[in-house]
Design a protein around this motif. Structure first.
Motif, short mmCIF file in Angstrom:
data_model
loop_
_atom_site.label_atom_id
_atom_site.label_comp_id
_atom_site.label_asym_id
_atom_site.label_seq_id
_atom_site.Cartn_x
_atom_site.Cartn_y
_atom_site.Cartn_z
N CYS A 192 31.21 48.57 27.48
CA CYS A 192 31.58 48.22 28.85
C CYS A 192 30.46 47.45 29.53
O CYS A 192 29.30 47.84 29.47
N ASP A 193 30.81 46.34 30.18
CA ASP A 193 29.84 45.58 30.94
C ASP A 193 30.48 45.12 32.25
O ASP A 193 31.64 45.43 32.53
N ALA A 194 29.73 44.38 33.05
CA ALA A 194 30.23 43.94 34.35
C ALA A 194 31.47 43.07 34.20
O ALA A 194 32.38 43.10 35.04
N ARG A 195 31.51 42.30 33.12
CA ARG A 195 32.68 41.44 32.88
C ARG A 195 33.95 42.26 32.69
O ARG A 195 35.02 41.92 33.21
N TYR A 196 33.83 43.35 31.95
CA TYR A 196 35.00 44.21 31.74
C TYR A 196 35.47 44.81 33.07
O TYR A 196 36.67 44.84 33.36
N ILE A 197 34.53 45.30 33.86
CA ILE A 197 34.90 45.88 35.16
C ILE A 197 35.60 44.83 36.02
O ILE A 197 36.60 45.12 36.70
N GLY A 198 35.10 43.59 36.00
CA GLY A 198 35.74 42.53 36.76
C GLY A 198 37.16 42.26 36.30
O GLY A 198 38.05 42.01 37.13
N ARG A 199 37.39 42.31 35.00
CA ARG A 199 38.74 42.08 34.48
C ARG A 199 39.69 43.19 34.87
O ARG A 199 40.87 42.95 35.13
N VAL A 200 39.19 44.43 34.92
CA VAL A 200 40.02 45.54 35.39
C VAL A 200 40.38 45.35 36.85
O VAL A 200 41.55 45.45 37.26
N GLU A 201 39.38 45.08 37.67
CA GLU A 201 39.61 44.99 39.11
C GLU A 201 40.47 43.79 39.49
O GLU A 201 41.18 43.82 40.50
N SER A 202 40.44 42.74 38.69
CA SER A 202 41.27 41.57 38.98
C SER A 202 42.72 41.78 38.59
O SER A 202 43.59 40.98 38.95
N GLY A 203 43.01 42.85 37.82
CA GLY A 203 44.36 43.09 37.34
C GLY A 203 44.64 42.48 35.99
O GLY A 203 45.74 42.62 35.45
N GLU A 204 43.63 41.80 35.38
CA GLU A 204 43.84 41.20 34.06
C GLU A 204 44.10 42.27 33.01
O GLU A 204 44.92 42.10 32.11
N ILE A 205 43.36 43.39 33.10
CA ILE A 205 43.60 44.52 32.20
C ILE A 205 44.55 45.46 32.91
O ILE A 205 44.16 46.16 33.85
N ARG A 206 45.80 45.45 32.50
CA ARG A 206 46.83 46.24 33.18
C ARG A 206 46.82 47.69 32.75
O ARG A 206 47.33 48.56 33.46
N CYS A 207 46.29 47.96 31.55
CA CYS A 207 46.20 49.34 31.04
C CYS A 207 45.04 49.40 30.08
O CYS A 207 44.91 48.53 29.20
N PRO A 208 44.13 50.36 30.19
CA PRO A 208 42.98 50.42 29.28
C PRO A 208 43.38 50.92 27.91
O PRO A 208 44.44 51.55 27.74
N ASN A 209 42.56 50.64 26.91
CA ASN A 209 42.85 51.21 25.61
C ASN A 209 42.53 52.72 25.65
O ASN A 209 42.02 53.24 26.63
#
Length: 448
Positions: free
Chosen positions: A41-58
């Protein structure tokens, strides 16, 4: 309420509070370690979650988030239900929402680095195919880059993926990994594009996911055998992610089996034991004593690395007993390499790790004698193990003779960084005896 695919995940952003994305990512990694998970996990991943790009985590991330926020559901965290994002769909569906690179790359097991470099990924995937295997590794399927998004995927493509796996295994058994690593990545990329962009029935989806997972393991093994441990970890994690999402215990057992082997080679014996035990848990439903035998050997290797002689011996006895039950129809196709020679070779490695080089040499010599010489790569592997065991046991003349036979195979027929590194270790142990003629010749030939 869960966010839509295009809207920001406000709920997750609120849970981050006053922490920066980088600080919150560090908190996620710490929480993962607390429960035995490993996420990149890094800042990029958190950004993708918060932007809605990651709709469901693994699944790994879901367990970590639930640990961090007890009592919260995926919806409370701002995610959509998994079945809505990656779930099964009817046979007429254009897609079954398969695993993509963006979702599966977060299954990497190195929690101290950023996600895999796009530059390295592209370099791996675009390597030129060798003429001998290029046709098969290209999958024989229509190129999706030139096909419409709704390209129909059927049994022809599934068989092509499966044949690519078989071709990689066959050539690796005979010649080693170094010459295959680059071009094999192209077949993996094509397989995941079939999943990501194709249209197929549910039965095809199931088989295609299994084939892609096995292909990821094959590419991971090529990376492992050629000394690219970080790449191997990433690809084994891809296979594990695919297995868990598909609910495929056979693929899960295979992925954990290879992960255990890699962890042992990388000097992480405790991780090797845990992965081997996870593999055994998945394999108990499959009805294959031979598979359980191999997994017991993986556990033995990890326990030997920990210096746990009693635990190692118990695992070896269990492996021998299970192997003695014989082959069954339930044995996985990928286990074709696992015969008496491999059993003896893996036992030799365990004894060597425990420092019992006499017993290790006995088993390694047995492995060399049992191996079909047609499979030059494994003959060289067991010979390199024997060379190292004899050198460590203080028998340099015998070690030099065994090592010279391995050198006869390396270069002309076998290309394996792993085998070469084993000989490097043996050569270091033999340097004090370099005035002896046989040893001197061996060191000269290997340029040590």
């Amino acid at each position: 309420m869960a966010s839509s695919p295009s809207s920001p995940n406000a709920a997750f952003r609120q849970l981050r509070g006053g922490l920066s994305p980088r600080e919150f990512a560090a908190a996620v990694r710490r929480a993962a370690r607390e429960i035995g998970e490993q996420v990149s996990c890094d800042a990029r991943y958190i950004g993708r979650v918060e932007s809605g790009e990651i709709r469901c985590p693994n699944y790994a991330y879901e367990r970590v988030f639930r640990h961090m926020f007890p009592g919260y559901s995926l919806g409370d965290l701002g995610f959509e239900p998994r079945e809505a994002v990656r779930g099964r769909r009817g046979a007429s569906s254009a897609s079954s929402a398969p695993l993509t690179y963006q979702t599966y790359q977060s299954y990497q097991t190195d929690d101290t680095t950023h996600e895999e470099s796009d530059v390295l990924r592209r370099a791996f995937m675009t390597g030129g195919p060798a003429a001998a295997v290029a046709t098969t590794l290209a999958l024989g399927a229509p190129t999706l880059a030139q096909a419409p998004p709704a390209h129909r995927v059927g049994r022809t493509e599934v068989r092509a993926v499966e044949e690519a796996v078989r071709t990689i295994r066959l050539h690796d058994d005979r010649y080693g990994a170094d010459g295959l690593y680059q071009q094999a990545g192209q077949s993996l990329r094509t397989a995941y594009r079939l999943l990501d962009e194709g249209s197929y029935s549910q039965s095809v989806a199931d088989d295609l996911q299994a084939g892609a997972g096995e292909l990821a393991i094959s590419v991971g093994w090529l990376a492992h055998d050629s000394g690219r441990f970080a790449d191997a970890r990433s690809y084994y994690a891809e296979a594990l992610a695919t297995a868990r999402m598909a609910g495929d215990p056979a693929l899960e057992a295979h992925a954990f089996c290879n992960a255990a082997f890699l962890a042992r080679d990388a000097g992480r014996p405790r991780e090797a034991v845990r992965a081997a035990q996870a593999a055994q848990q998945a394999a108990r439903r499959l009805g294959s004593p031979r598979l359980l035998s191999l997994l017991a050997l993986r556990e033995a290797g990890g326990r030997a690395g920990l210096g746990d002689r009693t635990g190692c011996e118990r695992a070896l006895i269990r492996a021998q007993s299970l192997f003695g039950r014989g082959a069954t129809d339930a044995d996985p196709e990928w286990m074709s390499f696992f015969g008496e020679a491999e059993l003896a070779g893996l036992e030799a490695q365990s004894w060597a790790a425990l420092g019992d080089h006499r017993r290790a040499a006995e088993q390694a010599r047995r492995a060399v004698g049992l191996q079909d010489p047609h499979f030059a790569r494994n003959t060289a592997l067991y010979g390199a193990e024997l060379t190292g065991d004899l050198a460590a046991a203080g028998r340099p003349d015998e070690a030099a003779a065994a090592g010279s036979r391995v050198l006869d195979l390396l270069g002309s027929r076998v290309h394996s960084t792993r085998i070469r590194s084993m000989l490097d270790g043996a050569a270091r142990a033999m340097r004090p005896y370099r005035r002896e003629a046989g040893v001197a010749d061996f060191l000269r030939r290997g340029q040590w």
